[in-house]
Design an enzyme around this catalytic site. Structure first.
Site, PDB file in Angstrom:
ATOM      1  N   VAL A  48       8.001   6.110   1.302  1.00 10.45           N
ATOM      2  CA  VAL A  48       7.071   7.240   1.262  1.00 10.45           C
ATOM      3  C   VAL A  48       5.990   7.158   2.334  1.00 10.45           C
ATOM      4  O   VAL A  48       5.129   8.035   2.412  1.00 10.45           O
ATOM      5  CB  VAL A  48       6.383   7.359  -0.123  1.00 10.45           C
ATOM      6  CG1 VAL A  48       7.422   7.548  -1.224  1.00 10.45           C
ATOM      7  CG2 VAL A  48       5.513   6.132  -0.412  1.00 10.45           C
ATOM      8  N   LYS A  49       6.031   6.140   3.180  1.00 14.54           N
ATOM      9  CA  LYS A  49       4.960   5.967   4.159  1.00 14.54           C
ATOM     10  C   LYS A  49       5.174   6.835   5.401  1.00 14.54           C
ATOM     11  O   LYS A  49       6.258   7.384   5.625  1.00 14.54           O
ATOM     12  CB  LYS A  49       4.861   4.490   4.555  1.00 14.54           C
ATOM     13  CG  LYS A  49       4.506   3.570   3.389  1.00 14.54           C
ATOM     14  CD  LYS A  49       3.208   3.974   2.708  1.00 14.54           C
ATOM     15  CE  LYS A  49       2.698   2.940   1.727  1.00 14.54           C
ATOM     16  NZ  LYS A  49       3.502   2.804   0.508  1.00 14.54           N
TER      17      LYS A  49
END
Length: 405
Positions: A196-197
């Site tokens: 999710v980064k």
């Protein structure tokens, strides 16, 4: 309309890079990892970067490299993901939690008050893309009085001669503080490349080494690289070369190296980060800001101030004069409209493990207030203008439903 919270960014360039890795015949740590490390150095300006298989394992590695163990203390904010403190616990040391500021980042005054002769590391946490007040934090560890109470118990601690500042920059790749890129604001910085980064390798992270001149950074990189490979003197790529089979185990290291297959994803992303992906995240954040600054009930996150510029990892909206229960009801209503939102974070003292270790949320009032009113909105390059408008209206409808009707 259905809007996920944080889907990975995958385009043809990423697919091509992964396919190239598969076709190369080499999928574990090798040339793609090295190429990604070089791109991190280019992006941040740090002297050396070492890829690992997660932020958490990178933090454990650095704490062990620095000689942190039982009896030692590491100062961390109460408001962060549990991995920050878990890395300390895995080394047998004690996480000393302190409260945060209204902007979500660790309070330097609370840091200073928490320092003892057992303090070996301070681990500030950048939140949502916004960096901590590193000027003040670095000044604290270099104060003569603070350095006098520092009690080194390892060779690396003796060499540094003070508390290590280890930046948990899981959220801040591409952010800046006083014109300094995240990655070079402290002694060591660790980014997360989780799915999710802003930049992802599916799972992974990278250690940015920015130690004082007393250290030979290139040699420390080599040593840390051995740490990632069970303390082994050669990686698999080197061993596979003709005549390269001999190796030695120098110490009880970890097994936390990043494979080329994962690095390929991040390599394709980082090449277009500054001029594409980061700008797209900014576009989304600015559209949110334009909408919510017109709402008296909305407390907007800091995207930029006189010292800092965010990298827009999250959009942590807070709702004024709302209870935790009402916030949860708003989230339920927003979800019913097809919009996935989140909360960053549940403060660690509210979690079962840390409650069992006698941490109490009542000692961290700002952390609790931030958490109780926070809703993280979707923010990623793929969001269209229409989808962002839909998210905004969903939040507004939820407020109207729960707080006004």
């Amino acid at each position: 309309m259905t809007i996920p919270f944080s889907p990975p960014y995958v385009d043809q360039d990423i697919i091509d890079e992964v396919v190239d890795t598969l076709q190369s015949g080499w999928i574990t740590t090798g040339p793609k990892v090295k190429a990604l490390e070089k791109e991190v150095v280019k992006l941040t300006g740090c002297p050396e970067a070492l890829c690992v298989n997660s932020w958490t394992s990178g933090a454990i590695l650095i704490l062990k490299w620095f000689g942190v163990g039982p009896g030692d203390e590491v100062i961390v904010p109460a408001y962060t993901y549990s991995a920050t403190a878990l890395s300390v616990l895995h080394c047998g040391a004690t996480p000393v939690m302190v409260d945060v500021n209204v902007d979500f980042t660790i309070d330097p005054d609370k840091i200073k008050a928490a320092i003892t002769e057992r303090t070996k590391v301070i681990m500030p946490v950048d939140i949502a893309g916004l960096m901590c007040d590193y000027g003040t934090i670095n000044d604290i560890v270099n104060e003569v009085a603070i350095k006098k109470i520092f009690k080194p118990t390892s060779e690396k601690q003796q060499q540094l001669g003070r508390i290590l500042v280890l930046s948990d920059a899981a959220h801040s790749v591409g952010a800046s503080y006083k014109g300094i890129q995240s990655g070079v604001a402290t002694d060591i910085t660790i980014f997360s490349f989780h799915a999710v980064k802003n930049i992802t390798t599916a799972e992974g992270g990278v250690i940015c080494i920015n130690l004082p001149s007393d250290f030979d950074t290139a040699e420390e990189y080599k040593l840390m690289r051995i740490w990632t490979l069970n303390g082994q003197t050669k990686d698999a790529f080197s061993k596979s070369q003709s005549g390269g089979w001999k190796y030695d185990i120098l110490f009880a290291g970890l097994k936390v190296n990043m494979p080329d297959l994962c690095a390929a994803v991040g390599l394709a992303q980082i090449k277009k980060y500054d001029n594409n992906l980061l700008l797209e995240r900014e576009r989304v954040a600015k559209q949110y800001e334009l909408f919510f600054r017109q709402k008296a009930w909305a407390q907007l996150p800091i995207l930029e101030d006189q010292n800092r510029k965010s990298c827009y990892h999250l959009y942590p909206l807070r709702i004024n004069q709302i209870s935790e229960i009402q916030r949860d009801q708003m989230i339920d209503f927003i979800s019913s409209l097809g919009v996935a939102v989140n909360v960053h974070f549940i403060p660690m003292p509210m979690l079962t493990l840390f409650k069992s270790l006698d941490y109490q949320i009542s000692n961290y009032p700002v952390a609790f207030d931030n958490y109780s009113r926070e809703i993280s909105l979707p923010i990623y390059p793929q969001l269209t203008t229409e989808e962002i408008e839909y998210v905004c209206e969903a939040i507004a409808q939820a407020y109207q439903k729960i707080m006004v009707s």
